[in-house]
Enzyme design. Structure first.
Site, PDB file in Angstrom:
ATOM      1  CD  GLU A 187     -28.372   8.215 -16.510  1.00 11.21           C
ATOM      2  OE1 GLU A 187     -28.538   7.392 -17.395  1.00 11.21           O
ATOM      3  OE2 GLU A 187     -28.169   9.571 -16.796  1.00 11.21           O
TER       4      GLU A 187
ATOM      5  CG  HIS B 181     -31.398   5.564 -23.706  1.00  9.07           C
ATOM      6  ND1 HIS B 181     -31.327   5.013 -22.506  1.00  9.07           N
ATOM      7  CD2 HIS B 181     -30.223   6.438 -23.698  1.00  9.07           C
ATOM      8  CE1 HIS B 181     -30.310   5.548 -21.701  1.00  9.07           C
ATOM      9  NE2 HIS B 181     -29.663   6.606 -22.304  1.00  9.07           N
TER      10      HIS B 181
ATOM     11  CG  ASN C 226     -26.902   4.276 -19.809  1.00 11.22           C
ATOM     12  OD1 ASN C 226     -26.550   3.439 -19.159  1.00 11.22           O
ATOM     13  ND2 ASN C 226     -27.285   5.560 -19.467  1.00 11.22           N
TER      14      ASN C 226
END
Ligand code: FDA
Length: 502
Positions: free
Chosen positions: A356, A441, A479
């Site tokens: 990202e 995460h 994600n």
């Protein structure tokens, strides 16, 4: 029955918990949610509910004396962090030796602090990580259902090309293209229409006012505005805040009793409560739910829990890095805090990476392109119980981050070569260029099909369920909150049909 008995109790108010509570409420089942954090609805002295990243205060972090931002330094100076008062703030960084895990605290869990990137995983990878789950059902029914209920939206590509707020992303896209890499727009639960109006100056700024990891005051469809609002709307769901679940026991009649600490804003336990439940759903997140079951097994309150409880934990391969831009490649002083672009190199046969393009919402030009890379790291950690602190301890060695760094380095070496640029080494407190000592995460600990059956029913115990990110075996390639939400939708539908009374 015991005082404070409820048909269903859901622990936590993050993604898995919120989905579960909504569907239980719709089915008419009285449900109590227990959340250790605050309800974030009252403005502080500045008129705002949340503080921003440039001037963090006590609202920023969960009982810390100083903020602990992911970019530890800039030009090796600790510019981002501030001393703060201890308070039940919205972002926690749980430090376990070689690994630190960021999590949200409050009604909405991680949805309060995250970057809103709402990404459905690649089908082929989903099938690889969760082969026992019917992918046709997931991609035909539950991913679409999750995307709708979360309020996922796409950026207007024309606006993206011309706006100030994503100049930084366009600079990163150009650098990726020079290396022959593909970029993709990332869907979001941040309202891009609102963001356009922020840039136009017609509404109060949030994504454009350095509001990200300590909460957003506007524009973000966090769970309190989507699933949880709908759950409360059923009239069957109540939420108790500043209620931390500490222990779980089972009675002879098969019902569960939770020991719960109600805490004040000073962190003091103001009441110790026992709450009974016929059906118990754990949605306290990968760290929270895993700790509850590791503690229950090791202290003997749920002795039938199997050895898989506490195993299969991973970082989703997270690694952060920065590249130094040329003087003429300006990222701009106004940067949307909500990422909208990713480099998609997941099909690379040797080093799959989804990176990202992250903002640096510093309010000044930094000549920095920042990335959070998600890699396919096969390393897994596990949790043990530490009796002295009555908590679960994560075992993850520094060396286990190497596969993540190797993959990210292979990709960004290409980008640097093609652009004649270099890595930044001033960002992470020392001179390292790759930061793999934290994750946003956390996934796993109570893996689907191992600690639970293939619908999240805990093995060895009836009417006890896991609903959150701890079900996912350490990696999802993107994600994770859309995956967590869709899986919870699938599981709760089955449990409602087969386990609960009509
Ligand atoms: P989640 O962690 O959301 O919720 C658990 C809740 O349970 C918390 O509110 C916690 O306080 C509570 N709790 C824990 N233990 C308890 C106990 N014993 N008693 C009572 N309550 C308890 N993902 C993504 O898809 N896109 C993104 O852009 C980002 N960006 C991002 C940025 C940052 C800064 C972070 C920290 C995280 C992200 N993420 C993300 C990750 C995403 O937010 C995360 O995967 C989900 O929130 C996890 O959802 P869960 O349902 O597993 O639990």
């Amino acid at each position: 029955s015991a005082p404070g008995f409820s048909t269903a109790v859901v622990v936590g108010t993050g993604y898995g918990a919120a989905v579960t509570a909504l569907r239980l409420g719709e089915a008419g089942i009285p449900t109590v949610m227990l959340e250790m954090g605050k309800l974030w609805s009252d403005p502080g002295p500045d008129g705002k509910v949340f503080c921003d990243m440039l001037k963090p205060d006590r609202r920023a972090m969960w009982f810390k004396n100083r903020t602990q931002a992911p970019l530890a330094s800039f030009l090796w100076l600790d510019l981002a962090n501030r001393d703060i008062k201890r308070y039940p703030g919205v972002l926690d960084r749980v430090n376990y030796g070689d690994m630190s895990v960021y999590v949200g605290r409050g009604v909405g869990g991680g949805s309060l602090v995250n970057g809103a990137m709402a990404v459905t995983p690649k089908r082929s990878y989903f099938e690889e990580i969760l082969p026992a789950v019917d992918a046709d059902e997931m991609y035909g029914t539950y991913f679409p259902r999750a995307n709708r209920a979360l309020g996922v939206n796409d950026i207007d590509p024309h606006w993206f090309e011309t706006c100030r707020s994503y100049r930084y992303a366009r600079v990163s896209r150009k650098a990726a293209a020079r290396a022959g890499l593909k970029t993709v727009f990332v869907p979001s639960v941040y309202d891009f229409g609102y963001m356009k109006r922020e840039e136009a100056g017609t509404v109060p700024r949030s994504a454009l006012a350095s509001e990200v990891i300590y909460g957003n005051n506007h524009g973000k469809r966090s769970l309190d505005k989507s699933y949880l609002a709908a759950a409360l709307g059923t009239g069957k769901v109540t939420i108790k805040t500043q209620h931390q679940v500490r222990g779980i026991t089972r009675q002879a009649d098969g019902t569960y009793v939770l020991s719960v600490h109600e805490t004040s804003e000073d962190g003091v336990v103001v009441a110790r409560k026992q709450l009974g439940a016929k059906y118990l759903f754990l949605g306290a997140g990968s760290l929270g739910s895993t700790e509850l079951l590791v503690r229950a097994r090791e202290t003997g309150t749920l002795p039938e829990l199997n050895d898989e409880v506490g195993r299969g934990w991973g970082t989703n391969g997270n690694v952060m890095l920065g590249r130094a831009n040329h003087a003429w490649d300006l990222g701009g002083s106004l940067q949307s805090g909500m990422p909208a672009l990713g480099i998609d190199a997941w099909d690379d046969p040797v080093n799959p990476v989804f990176a990202e393009v992250a903002p640096v919402p510093a309010g000044i030009e930094t000549w920095l392109s920042l990335y959070l890379a998600i890699t396919k790291n096969p390393e897994r950690g596990h949790f043990t119980y530490d009796a002295a602190s009555d908590s679960a301890r994560l075992h993850w060695r520094a060396s286990q981050g190497k596969p993540s760094i190797d993959a990210a380095k292979a990709l960004f070496d290409k980008v640097n070569r093609a652009n004649r640029t270099v890595y930044r080494s001033d960002l992470f407190g020392d001179t390292r260029s790759f930061e793999d000592r934290f994750t946003y995460h956390p996934l796993g600990g109570l893996v689907l099909g191992k600690a639970t059956d293939s619908y999240g029913r805990v093995k060895g115990y009836r009417n006890l369920y896991v609903t959150d990110g701890s079900l996912i075996p350490g990696s999802t390639g993107v994600n994770p909150f859309v995956t967590i939400t869709a899986l919870a939708e699938r599981n709760v539908e089955r449990v409602l049909r087969e386990d609960l009374p009509r």
